[in-house]
Design an enzyme around this catalytic site. Sequence first.
Site, mmCIF file in Angstrom:
data_model
loop_
_atom_site.group_PDB
_atom_site.id
_atom_site.type_symbol
_atom_site.label_atom_id
_atom_site.label_comp_id
_atom_site.label_asym_id
_atom_site.label_seq_id
_atom_site.Cartn_x
_atom_site.Cartn_y
_atom_site.Cartn_z
ATOM 1 N N GLY A 179 30.689 42.234 27.557
ATOM 2 C CA GLY A 179 30.635 43.580 27.012
ATOM 3 C C GLY A 179 30.759 43.547 25.496
ATOM 4 N N ASP A 216 35.553 38.474 40.909
ATOM 5 C CA ASP A 216 35.062 39.071 42.142
ATOM 6 C C ASP A 216 36.236 39.210 43.111
ATOM 7 N N GLY A 226 28.533 69.073 49.257
ATOM 8 C CA GLY A 226 27.343 68.944 48.424
ATOM 9 C C GLY A 226 27.658 68.971 46.944
ATOM 10 N N GLU A 273 36.256 40.733 35.851
ATOM 11 C CA GLU A 273 37.600 40.144 35.803
ATOM 12 C C GLU A 273 37.915 39.422 37.099
ATOM 13 N N TYR A 331 34.253 38.782 24.643
ATOM 14 C CA TYR A 331 34.799 37.670 25.437
ATOM 15 C C TYR A 331 33.634 37.092 26.219
ATOM 16 N N SER A 345 32.037 33.410 38.669
ATOM 17 C CA SER A 345 33.279 33.122 39.408
ATOM 18 C C SER A 345 33.760 31.704 39.133
ATOM 19 N N THR A 367 34.203 43.736 40.620
ATOM 20 C CA THR A 367 33.502 42.482 40.321
ATOM 21 C C THR A 367 34.006 41.841 39.044
HETATM 22 C C1 LIG Z 1 44.084 48.202 24.456
HETATM 23 C C2 LIG Z 1 43.794 47.826 25.905
HETATM 24 C C3 LIG Z 1 42.417 48.210 26.278
HETATM 25 C C4 LIG Z 1 42.306 48.138 27.787
HETATM 26 C C5 LIG Z 1 40.978 47.589 28.159
HETATM 27 C C6 LIG Z 1 41.141 46.244 28.833
HETATM 28 C C7 LIG Z 1 39.841 45.813 29.309
HETATM 29 C C8 LIG Z 1 39.404 46.768 30.380
HETATM 30 C C9 LIG Z 1 37.971 46.789 30.456
HETATM 31 C C10 LIG Z 1 37.502 45.615 31.257
HETATM 32 C C11 LIG Z 1 36.034 45.714 31.512
HETATM 33 C C12 LIG Z 1 35.337 44.630 31.657
HETATM 34 C C13 LIG Z 1 35.933 43.306 31.360
HETATM 35 C C14 LIG Z 1 35.396 42.279 32.252
HETATM 36 C C15 LIG Z 1 35.609 40.935 31.608
HETATM 37 C C16 LIG Z 1 35.270 39.815 32.502
HETATM 38 O O1 LIG Z 1 34.761 39.961 33.575
HETATM 39 S S1 LIG Z 1 35.762 38.313 31.827
HETATM 40 C C17 LIG Z 1 35.227 37.141 33.040
HETATM 41 C C18 LIG Z 1 36.050 37.224 34.292
HETATM 42 N N1 LIG Z 1 35.788 36.075 35.082
HETATM 43 C C19 LIG Z 1 36.606 35.714 36.079
HETATM 44 O O2 LIG Z 1 37.561 36.388 36.432
HETATM 45 C C20 LIG Z 1 36.275 34.397 36.722
HETATM 46 C C21 LIG Z 1 36.986 34.244 38.044
HETATM 47 N N2 LIG Z 1 37.197 32.817 38.304
HETATM 48 C C22 LIG Z 1 38.404 32.223 37.987
HETATM 49 O O3 LIG Z 1 39.354 32.814 37.522
HETATM 50 C C23 LIG Z 1 38.515 30.736 38.318
HETATM 51 O O4 LIG Z 1 37.221 30.168 38.325
HETATM 52 C C24 LIG Z 1 39.197 30.507 39.706
HETATM 53 C C25 LIG Z 1 40.638 30.902 39.605
HETATM 54 C C26 LIG Z 1 38.498 31.298 40.792
HETATM 55 C C27 LIG Z 1 39.073 29.027 40.061
HETATM 56 O O5 LIG Z 1 39.508 28.321 38.937
HETATM 57 P P1 LIG Z 1 39.600 26.725 38.977
HETATM 58 O O6 LIG Z 1 39.844 26.252 37.618
HETATM 59 O O7 LIG Z 1 38.443 26.188 39.733
HETATM 60 O O8 LIG Z 1 40.962 26.583 39.755
HETATM 61 P P2 LIG Z 1 41.244 26.181 41.249
HETATM 62 O O9 LIG Z 1 40.780 24.785 41.460
HETATM 63 O O10 LIG Z 1 40.800 27.252 42.189
HETATM 64 O O11 LIG Z 1 42.840 26.224 41.183
HETATM 65 C C28 LIG Z 1 43.512 25.176 40.491
HETATM 66 C C29 LIG Z 1 44.957 25.627 40.335
HETATM 67 O O12 LIG Z 1 44.992 26.563 39.249
HETATM 68 C C30 LIG Z 1 45.627 27.748 39.667
HETATM 69 N N3 LIG Z 1 45.057 28.841 38.898
HETATM 70 C C31 LIG Z 1 43.773 29.275 38.916
HETATM 71 N N4 LIG Z 1 43.633 30.304 38.054
HETATM 72 C C32 LIG Z 1 44.847 30.524 37.479
HETATM 73 C C33 LIG Z 1 45.329 31.455 36.520
HETATM 74 N N5 LIG Z 1 44.520 32.410 35.975
HETATM 75 N N6 LIG Z 1 46.628 31.385 36.159
HETATM 76 C C34 LIG Z 1 47.436 30.440 36.729
HETATM 77 N N7 LIG Z 1 47.042 29.516 37.670
HETATM 78 C C35 LIG Z 1 45.756 29.576 38.021
HETATM 79 C C36 LIG Z 1 45.308 27.834 41.135
HETATM 80 O O13 LIG Z 1 46.215 28.696 41.790
HETATM 81 C C37 LIG Z 1 45.483 26.379 41.555
HETATM 82 O O14 LIG Z 1 46.834 26.114 41.652
HETATM 83 P P3 LIG Z 1 47.328 25.066 42.784
HETATM 84 O O15 LIG Z 1 46.614 23.783 42.456
HETATM 85 O O16 LIG Z 1 46.909 25.640 44.105
HETATM 86 O O17 LIG Z 1 48.814 25.031 42.587
HETATM 87 C C1 LIG Z 2 30.252 45.708 34.174
HETATM 88 C C2 LIG Z 2 30.562 44.240 33.985
HETATM 89 C C3 LIG Z 2 31.190 43.818 32.822
HETATM 90 C C4 LIG Z 2 31.445 42.468 32.616
HETATM 91 N N1 LIG Z 2 32.022 42.062 31.428
HETATM 92 C C5 LIG Z 2 32.190 40.732 31.208
HETATM 93 C C6 LIG Z 2 32.715 40.282 29.955
HETATM 94 O O1 LIG Z 2 33.006 41.076 29.069
HETATM 95 N N2 LIG Z 2 32.853 38.944 29.757
HETATM 96 C C7 LIG Z 2 32.524 38.020 30.721
HETATM 97 O O2 LIG Z 2 32.668 36.822 30.482
HETATM 98 N N3 LIG Z 2 32.048 38.427 31.945
HETATM 99 C C8 LIG Z 2 31.876 39.751 32.183
HETATM 100 N N4 LIG Z 2 31.371 40.160 33.402
HETATM 101 C C9 LIG Z 2 30.996 39.162 34.417
HETATM 102 C C10 LIG Z 2 31.977 39.161 35.559
HETATM 103 O O3 LIG Z 2 33.212 38.641 35.160
HETATM 104 C C11 LIG Z 2 31.391 38.335 36.722
HETATM 105 O O4 LIG Z 2 30.221 38.988 37.177
HETATM 106 C C12 LIG Z 2 32.425 38.222 37.847
HETATM 107 O O5 LIG Z 2 33.425 37.319 37.462
HETATM 108 C C13 LIG Z 2 31.796 37.789 39.161
HETATM 109 O O6 LIG Z 2 31.192 36.518 39.005
HETATM 110 P P1 LIG Z 2 29.683 36.317 39.500
HETATM 111 O O7 LIG Z 2 28.846 37.363 38.902
HETATM 112 O O8 LIG Z 2 29.352 34.876 39.281
HETATM 113 O O9 LIG Z 2 29.774 36.573 41.069
HETATM 114 P P2 LIG Z 2 29.456 35.492 42.237
HETATM 115 O O10 LIG Z 2 30.581 34.522 42.317
HETATM 116 O O11 LIG Z 2 28.069 34.997 42.065
HETATM 117 O O12 LIG Z 2 29.568 36.478 43.500
HETATM 118 C C14 LIG Z 2 28.494 36.663 44.398
HETATM 119 C C15 LIG Z 2 29.078 36.601 45.815
HETATM 120 O O13 LIG Z 2 29.506 35.249 46.072
HETATM 121 C C16 LIG Z 2 30.812 35.287 46.652
HETATM 122 N N5 LIG Z 2 31.516 34.030 46.328
HETATM 123 C C17 LIG Z 2 31.501 33.368 45.148
HETATM 124 N N6 LIG Z 2 32.256 32.244 45.214
HETATM 125 C C18 LIG Z 2 32.786 32.215 46.476
HETATM 126 C C19 LIG Z 2 33.655 31.315 47.180
HETATM 127 N N7 LIG Z 2 34.165 30.223 46.599
HETATM 128 N N8 LIG Z 2 33.982 31.616 48.461
HETATM 129 C C20 LIG Z 2 33.497 32.741 49.041
HETATM 130 N N9 LIG Z 2 32.654 33.618 48.453
HETATM 131 C C21 LIG Z 2 32.308 33.349 47.183
HETATM 132 C C22 LIG Z 2 31.477 36.499 46.005
HETATM 133 O O14 LIG Z 2 32.563 36.952 46.807
HETATM 134 C C23 LIG Z 2 30.308 37.491 45.980
HETATM 135 O O15 LIG Z 2 30.255 38.175 47.227
HETATM 136 C C24 LIG Z 2 31.099 41.524 33.631
HETATM 137 C C25 LIG Z 2 30.487 41.950 34.814
HETATM 138 C C26 LIG Z 2 30.213 43.310 34.999
HETATM 139 C C27 LIG Z 2 29.549 43.746 36.283
#
Ligand SMILES: CCCCCCCCCC/C=C\CCCC(=O)SCCNC(=O)CCNC(=O)[C@H](O)C(C)(C)COP(=O)(O)OP(=O)(O)OC[C@H]1O[C@@H](n2cnc3c(N)ncnc32)[C@H](O)[C@@H]1OP(=O)(O)O
Ligand SMILES: Cc1cc2nc3c(=O)[nH]c(=O)nc-3n(C[C@H](O)[C@H](O)[C@H](O)COP(=O)(O)OP(=O)(O)OC[C@H]3O[C@@H](n4cnc5c(N)ncnc54)[C@H](O)[C@@H]3O)c2cc1C
Length: 627
Positions: free
Chosen positions: A177, A426, A401, A424, A135, A144, A422
């Site tokens: 990953g 932060d 320890g 999925e 992904y 983020s 962090t």
């Molecule tokens: C067989 C099973 C196996 C099990 C294993 C499973 C896997 C376990 C292992 C996992 C290990 C590692 C995996 C890690 C993978 C990753 O990290 S993937 C990447 C993850 N990245 C993120 O999470 C990014 C975080 N950022 C966001 O989600 C968005 O940027 C954020 C929501 C912060 C902002 O999005 P914008 O598009 O800018 O939206 P806003 O302007 O803030 O909001 C607009 C409106 O949209 C609503 N909203 C936002 N998100 C959602 C959503 N997900 N669903 C529904 N609605 C959403 C938001 O509330 C606003 O609504 P409003 O206008 O206020 O009504």
């Molecule tokens: C072990 C691991 C596995 C991962 N696997 C995947 C994967 O499989 N696929 C994938 O796509 N991604 C993956 N990621 C990435 C992960 O999803 C991102 O690192 C995570 O979403 C955090 O985003 P960032 O790194 O940009 O943090 P940042 O947003 O840069 O965070 C840095 C600091 O800024 C702060 N901050 C950011 N925005 C704001 C705001 N608006 N207001 C206040 N504070 C703010 C945060 O709170 C934090 O303290 C993985 C990360 C790790 C560590």
Amino acid sequence: MEGVDHLAHERNKSEFDVDAMKIVWAGSPHAFDVSDRISKLVASDPGFRKDNRSTLSRKELFKNTLRKAAYAWKTIVDLRLSEEEAAKLRFYVDEPAFTDLHWGMFIPAIKGQGTEEQQQKWLPLAYKMQIIGCYAQTELGHGSNVQGLETTATFDPQTDEFIIHSPTLTSSKWWPGGLGKVATHAIAYARLIVGGREHGVNGFIVQLRSLEDHSPLLGITVGDIGMKFGNGAYNTMDNGVLRFDHVRIPRNQMLMRVSQVTCEGKYKQSDVPRQLVYGTMVYVRQTIVADASCALSRAVCIATRYSAVRRQFGSQNGGPETQVIDYKTQQSRLFPLLASAYAFRFIGEWLKWLYADVTQRLQANDFSTLPEAHACTAGLKSLTTTATADGIEECRKLCGGHGYLCSSGLPELFAVYVPACTYEGDNTVLLLQVARFLMKTVSQLGSSKKPVGTIAYMTRVEHLMQCRCGVQRGFAELSVDLVEAAVAHCQLIVVSKFIEKLQQEIPGKGVKQQLEVLCNIYALFLLHKHQGDFLSTGCITPKHAALANDELRSLYSQVRPNAIALVDAFNYTDHYLGSILGCYDGNVYPKLYEAAWKDPLNESVVPDGYHQYIRPLLKQEIRTARL
Ligand SMILES: CCCCCCCCCC/C=C\CCCC(=O)SCCNC(=O)CCNC(=O)[C@H](O)C(C)(C)COP(=O)(O)OP(=O)(O)OC[C@H]1O[C@@H](n2cnc3c(N)ncnc32)[C@H](O)[C@@H]1OP(=O)(O)O
Ligand SMILES: Cc1cc2nc3c(=O)[nH]c(=O)nc-3n(C[C@H](O)[C@H](O)[C@H](O)COP(=O)(O)OP(=O)(O)OC[C@H]3O[C@@H](n4cnc5c(N)ncnc54)[C@H](O)[C@@H]3O)c2cc1C
């Protein structure tokens, strides 16, 4: 001595039916049967040994992970395990690997954002592992802020293709990953550009490597991003870097459930909320809440068993010293974590229901509960992962320890777990989403109806924000307070769902009573921890606070005789726990002593380097300018 249960005296104190509690913890008799059977299968197979991980180099470690993943897949196929049994097997193998993202994100993304046709084409290949997916959303410059992603997907109507490109260094995909060395395909998130106009971030299926010789395809630069926190730990996972140099893919490889591009180059937005593009993250966030209860219960099991084994001070007339689990300070640190493990288990069950419910509604184009589902998955993922990461570290400290030894299982559990705060999303960014949802909820209550109860303070904030220069500026100004409000909102959900669980029929002698004690510990511990807020808002009086503290002490005494049985109910094998301190029979010291001599450093009595560095030192053969 081997074979003797050094915790038998503790187990005999139990006041409830442990086997019945095992069913409650597993979720059902069927779930317990699958879990019990598969955990023992993994524990008894030397092909899944994991006690040597901390002594392997990165390359040896990674190759061993590939071996195990292939061995696990062969086991699944040979034994014709169901999807549920296969997921349990991967869980008990207990090693972060590319399969987590293949099964946990790549497949759910296609199921959630692909059309029927795309699902029919790609899911059979993925289920048979004829392709391995990752992904790829996060980039070097953005994680983020998904709307800030820079990778582009430009439609070429001449060839009916998308051109996927990394225009800048910061647009390099970074972290996914399984990407670094294994994945053959990615769901890559990119800014859709059609006819010169941008249409936001969408997902695209992109092949990265040849299915013949695994070499990267034309225009693809891919590799691992390097060592991560802690030895062993998450370094079994190939988190990768990926750059696209004008890579062409067919138009039908854009996931088109949410938005479509026709062969004429016409962009169409379905009548579903664009946020469904984020649906996979919502799915994983709810699985992460259930994972939190697993990780925290592992640490608590280790710390509880060891606290009953460890004796320190308190010997009377030459008698045995005091078990550290009997110290009130140990209980006040340990038992709230035991209660949290159970609380997170039940909130995880509820969140799974909420997610299934919203998914069913989406199929009927009912989006009414989508905002609530987003807020709950985001907030509870944040709350439970923060509490679990802190809880694992507290469990390490509760073991003194010996908790710092790799053989305790706690350092690796901590190192593997902490990125959950962090990935999925932060945890602070997610809490801000909850805060936004709360503020929107309050502003919609209407001027006549003032919010009451735990969101009464929101009226004052709402008023402040409106009289200040605009809601947006107020939100940013008050974001620290709003994040605290978001946590409080989520804690209310956790406590409420624990109480609801207790209203259900719960079979087994004394089982419900034990859960009531744990529920009260969870709630009163929160009251104690945040009593300043409760007092300053007039929710409780100082007398209430004192009564709550007295009751908490009494509850610790009630849970004490049942503590070992309550962690036995998790039904973890010694193999899965991977901890000498947490071993079932409590025979800790002989095992610690035996394990020490197995360390590679003890292969020779005189260490490598003695003759070269130490002997000259000792023999004063090294002259320094000062002497
Ligand atoms: C067989 C099973 C196996 C099990 C294993 C499973 C896997 C376990 C292992 C996992 C290990 C590692 C995996 C890690 C993978 C990753 O990290 S993937 C990447 C993850 N990245 C993120 O999470 C990014 C975080 N950022 C966001 O989600 C968005 O940027 C954020 C929501 C912060 C902002 O999005 P914008 O598009 O800018 O939206 P806003 O302007 O803030 O909001 C607009 C409106 O949209 C609503 N909203 C936002 N998100 C959602 C959503 N997900 N669903 C529904 N609605 C959403 C938001 O509330 C606003 O609504 P409003 O206008 O206020 O009504
Ligand atoms: C072990 C691991 C596995 C991962 N696997 C995947 C994967 O499989 N696929 C994938 O796509 N991604 C993956 N990621 C990435 C992960 O999803 C991102 O690192 C995570 O979403 C955090 O985003 P960032 O790194 O940009 O943090 P940042 O947003 O840069 O965070 C840095 C600091 O800024 C702060 N901050 C950011 N925005 C704001 C705001 N608006 N207001 C206040 N504070 C703010 C945060 O709170 C934090 O303290 C993985 C990360 C790790 C560590």
